[in-house]
Enzyme design. Sequence first.
Site, PDB file in Angstrom:
ATOM      1  N   GLY A  77      58.945   3.202  31.373  1.00 36.52           N
ATOM      2  CA  GLY A  77      58.803   1.767  31.192  1.00 36.52           C
ATOM      3  C   GLY A  77      58.269   1.481  29.804  1.00 36.52           C
ATOM      4  O   GLY A  77      57.614   2.334  29.184  1.00 36.52           O
ATOM      5  N   GLN A  82      54.497  -3.044  22.991  1.00 34.61           N
ATOM      6  CA  GLN A  82      54.590  -1.658  22.542  1.00 34.61           C
ATOM      7  C   GLN A  82      55.622  -1.477  21.437  1.00 34.61           C
ATOM      8  O   GLN A  82      55.677  -0.394  20.832  1.00 34.61           O
ATOM      9  CB  GLN A  82      54.914  -0.736  23.716  1.00 34.61           C
ATOM     10  CG  GLN A  82      53.779  -0.617  24.734  1.00 34.61           C
ATOM     11  CD  GLN A  82      54.105   0.363  25.823  1.00 34.61           C
ATOM     12  OE1 GLN A  82      54.743   0.006  26.815  1.00 34.61           O
ATOM     13  NE2 GLN A  82      53.694   1.613  25.659  1.00 34.61           N
ATOM     14  N   CYS A 128      51.171   7.251  28.824  1.00 27.38           N
ATOM     15  CA  CYS A 128      51.576   6.013  28.153  1.00 27.38           C
ATOM     16  C   CYS A 128      52.213   6.341  26.815  1.00 27.38           C
ATOM     17  O   CYS A 128      51.701   7.184  26.067  1.00 27.38           O
ATOM     18  CB  CYS A 128      50.353   5.117  27.953  1.00 27.38           C
ATOM     19  SG  CYS A 128      50.712   3.554  27.126  1.00 27.38           S
ATOM     20  N   LEU A 129      53.306   5.666  26.506  1.00 26.31           N
ATOM     21  CA  LEU A 129      53.993   5.905  25.244  1.00 26.31           C
ATOM     22  C   LEU A 129      53.154   5.472  24.049  1.00 26.31           C
ATOM     23  O   LEU A 129      53.375   5.952  22.933  1.00 26.31           O
ATOM     24  CB  LEU A 129      55.340   5.175  25.230  1.00 26.31           C
ATOM     25  CG  LEU A 129      56.317   5.580  26.334  1.00 26.31           C
ATOM     26  CD1 LEU A 129      57.635   4.823  26.180  1.00 26.31           C
ATOM     27  CD2 LEU A 129      56.559   7.079  26.336  1.00 26.31           C
ATOM     28  N   GLU A 171      53.024  -1.487  33.372  1.00 31.01           N
ATOM     29  CA  GLU A 171      53.659  -2.327  32.355  1.00 31.01           C
ATOM     30  C   GLU A 171      53.135  -3.761  32.396  1.00 31.01           C
ATOM     31  O   GLU A 171      52.950  -4.395  31.344  1.00 31.01           O
ATOM     32  CB  GLU A 171      55.181  -2.304  32.520  1.00 31.01           C
ATOM     33  CG  GLU A 171      55.815  -0.933  32.428  1.00 31.01           C
ATOM     34  CD  GLU A 171      55.447  -0.173  31.164  1.00 31.01           C
ATOM     35  OE1 GLU A 171      55.180  -0.812  30.121  1.00 31.01           O
ATOM     36  OE2 GLU A 171      55.419   1.069  31.224  1.00 31.01           O
ATOM     37  N   HIS A 174      49.958  -3.871  30.546  1.00 32.51           N
ATOM     38  CA  HIS A 174      50.159  -3.867  29.090  1.00 32.51           C
ATOM     39  C   HIS A 174      50.183  -5.304  28.553  1.00 32.51           C
ATOM     40  O   HIS A 174      49.572  -5.612  27.522  1.00 32.51           O
ATOM     41  CB  HIS A 174      51.488  -3.198  28.741  1.00 32.51           C
ATOM     42  CG  HIS A 174      51.356  -1.765  28.333  1.00 32.51           C
ATOM     43  ND1 HIS A 174      50.551  -1.336  27.297  1.00 32.51           N
ATOM     44  CD2 HIS A 174      51.949  -0.657  28.823  1.00 32.51           C
ATOM     45  CE1 HIS A 174      50.651  -0.032  27.167  1.00 32.51           C
ATOM     46  NE2 HIS A 174      51.486   0.408  28.088  1.00 32.51           N
TER      47      HIS A 174
END
Length: 216
Positions: A77, A82, A128-129, A171, A174
């Site tokens: 996701g 991001q 988490c990216l 997400e 975020h």
Amino acid sequence: MRDGASQAPGVRVQGERVGSYPRLAPEAGRGSVRRITVVGEEILSRRSQPVTEFGTPGLSRLVDDMFTTLYVAEGAGLAANQVDVDLRLFVWDCADEWGVRHVGHIANPVLDELPAAERRLLDEGEGCLSVPGPSRTVPRPDHAVVRGFDLNGDPLVIEGFGYFARCLQHETEHLQGRLYLDRLDRRERKGALREMAASRDDVFARRAERAKTLGG
């Protein structure tokens, strides 16, 4: 969110089951890779602005780019902040424990408050990216319902269980300016940040290699 589940038969796109679906969402073929923001950048720590204009080429292009970027980063996701865009929007391509692959996007997501009888808390690993490298155990409910809108402004309700429920919650948080790190105690957070500092260059190098074949 970083991918943590295997891909398996059965696909739901925007919450609806489909008979067949390509390995990568069609949006990825139209998109370009964007830089992924990293913990410490201000946009990740504040609440994102709502999407107010639907059906625009710019919004469609953003979703395309987010899918391409998601695949380059090998994620499950990705939220708009991001990729340094201040909008309440996220995309997903996430397989759950029951062999169902979930793909889609949602704007202005809001999580339902579910009764305790309809959920149970699971302690499982989460990455988490925007925190490249480490993952940590984070307790989350195993059932989530998120409401919002699609690119055209039509109402959308997405329900998830298990790992996909975790993805939906991750997400949505975020876009509220929260990372999974914010759910850790101080010692765990510091440890995760040290691990990130040691691994981020390798993570970025892998992404750069994948970007050569996905969106450039």
